[in-house]
Write an enzyme that holds these catalytic residues in place. Structure first.
Site, mmCIF file in Angstrom:
data_model
loop_
_atom_site.group_PDB
_atom_site.id
_atom_site.type_symbol
_atom_site.label_atom_id
_atom_site.label_comp_id
_atom_site.label_asym_id
_atom_site.label_seq_id
_atom_site.Cartn_x
_atom_site.Cartn_y
_atom_site.Cartn_z
ATOM 1 N N HIS A 1 -3.970 1.469 8.108
ATOM 2 C CA HIS A 1 -2.740 1.932 7.967
ATOM 3 C C HIS A 1 -2.528 3.173 7.243
ATOM 4 O O HIS A 1 -2.134 4.270 7.330
ATOM 5 C CB HIS A 1 -1.810 0.895 7.559
ATOM 6 C CG HIS A 1 -0.256 1.495 7.400
ATOM 7 N ND1 HIS A 1 0.736 0.989 8.331
ATOM 8 C CD2 HIS A 1 0.342 2.212 6.516
ATOM 9 C CE1 HIS A 1 2.058 1.442 7.988
ATOM 10 N NE2 HIS A 1 1.661 2.383 7.139
ATOM 11 N N GLU A 2 -3.227 2.887 5.952
ATOM 12 C CA GLU A 2 -3.058 3.937 4.749
ATOM 13 C C GLU A 2 -3.927 5.296 5.038
ATOM 14 O O GLU A 2 -3.610 6.494 4.612
ATOM 15 C CB GLU A 2 -3.353 3.525 3.458
ATOM 16 C CG GLU A 2 -2.552 2.317 2.900
ATOM 17 C CD GLU A 2 -0.960 2.431 2.900
ATOM 18 O OE1 GLU A 2 -0.757 3.778 2.817
ATOM 19 O OE2 GLU A 2 -0.268 1.662 3.098
ATOM 20 N N GLN B 1 2.768 10.067 1.167
ATOM 21 C CA GLN B 1 4.361 9.573 0.981
ATOM 22 C C GLN B 1 5.021 9.532 0.133
ATOM 23 O O GLN B 1 6.344 9.459 -0.076
ATOM 24 C CB GLN B 1 4.016 7.907 1.325
ATOM 25 C CG GLN B 1 3.471 7.549 2.438
ATOM 26 C CD GLN B 1 3.499 5.976 2.713
ATOM 27 O OE1 GLN B 1 2.607 5.435 2.300
ATOM 28 N NE2 GLN B 1 4.432 5.175 3.163
ATOM 29 N N HIS C 1 -2.449 7.486 7.175
ATOM 30 C CA HIS C 1 -1.390 8.192 6.685
ATOM 31 C C HIS C 1 -1.974 9.641 6.321
ATOM 32 O O HIS C 1 -1.523 10.713 6.232
ATOM 33 C CB HIS C 1 -0.788 7.701 5.477
ATOM 34 C CG HIS C 1 0.607 7.079 5.524
ATOM 35 N ND1 HIS C 1 1.605 7.528 6.167
ATOM 36 C CD2 HIS C 1 0.703 5.685 5.480
ATOM 37 C CE1 HIS C 1 2.499 6.476 6.163
ATOM 38 N NE2 HIS C 1 2.074 5.356 5.844
ATOM 39 N N GLY D 1 0.879 -1.233 -0.075
ATOM 40 C CA GLY D 1 -0.065 -0.030 -0.127
ATOM 41 C C GLY D 1 0.941 1.070 0.077
ATOM 42 O O GLY D 1 2.068 1.308 0.361
ATOM 43 N N CYS E 1 6.371 0.143 7.062
ATOM 44 C CA CYS E 1 5.694 1.342 6.428
ATOM 45 C C CYS E 1 7.069 1.655 5.433
ATOM 46 O O CYS E 1 8.124 1.905 5.786
ATOM 47 C CB CYS E 1 5.371 2.335 7.283
ATOM 48 S SG CYS E 1 4.915 3.912 6.651
ATOM 49 N N LEU E 2 6.797 1.961 4.051
ATOM 50 C CA LEU E 2 7.630 2.495 3.378
ATOM 51 C C LEU E 2 8.434 3.613 3.694
ATOM 52 O O LEU E 2 9.516 3.922 3.457
ATOM 53 C CB LEU E 2 7.303 2.617 1.926
ATOM 54 C CG LEU E 2 6.777 1.273 1.023
ATOM 55 C CD1 LEU E 2 6.063 1.628 -0.219
ATOM 56 C CD2 LEU E 2 8.000 0.349 1.048
HETATM 57 CO CO CO Z 1 2.879 3.376 5.649
#
Ligand code: CO
Length: 184
Positions: A143-144, A56, A147, A51, A100-101
């Protein structure tokens, strides 16, 4: 260098202010939006993510891309685009081991809702309603969407000491451990 023809986008890393900034609602469903979405998918697959949220990659809008079914071995893909997503119902709890990226190499447990009902729009602006329970999709969506509100998984770590240790181990000093103030 952020060249115009780059196929993947640079990912904002923990400490970047945009990751703490609540995003604005998407109102224009145009070609620019679908092009951005394509680039987000390329970036996500390239980084082996399941995701990715627009902040991000430096875009402060309520857009997320997900493919929790992607299998690199046979390259099976099931890309999902969620625009202006909202969780309208949540129930239960489940522990979820997440990365998380924007936190390369960092993983720890957080607690998420076990079941969610969510609404979103697609790239044409069409409304959808769906649900997820106890699976990876259920975790990724939560999670997304966090963000988009400037919330990060580090804010809800089940064990703060372990999270802090993980951040230190990966040279991500907790310079920015304050969650955003949500107004309204
Ligand atoms: Co993340």
């Amino acid at each position: 260098m952020a060249g115009k023809n780059k196929t993947t986008l640079d990912i904002e890393i923990f400490g970047s202010e945009i990751l703490r900034t609540p995003c604005s609602v998407v109102k224009k469903f145009d070609k620019k939006l679908s092009k951005l979405t394509d680039k987000m998918f390329k970036t996500m697959y390239n980084q082996n993510g399941v995701g990715l949220a627009a902040p991000q990659i430096g875009e402060n809008i309520r857009l997320i891309v997900i493919d929790e079914e992607w299998s690199p071995e046979d390259d099976y893909r099931a890309p999902k685009v969620l625009i202006n997503p909202v969780i309208v119902f949540k129930e239960g709890e489940m522990e979820s081991y997440e990365g998380c990226l924007s936190f390369p190499g960092v993983f720890f447990n957080v607690t998420r809702a076990k079941k969610i009902v969510f609404k979103y729009q697609d790239l044409n602006g069409k409304d959808h309603r769906s649900e997820a329970e106890g699976n990876l999709l259920c975790r990724v969506i939560q999670h997304e969407i966090d963000h988009l509100d400037g919330r990060l998984f580090v804010d809800i770590a089940n064990d703060k000491a372990i999270a802090k240790e993980e951040l230190e181990k990966h040279n991500l000093a907790d310079v920015d451990s304050k969650p955003p103030i949500i107004l309204g």
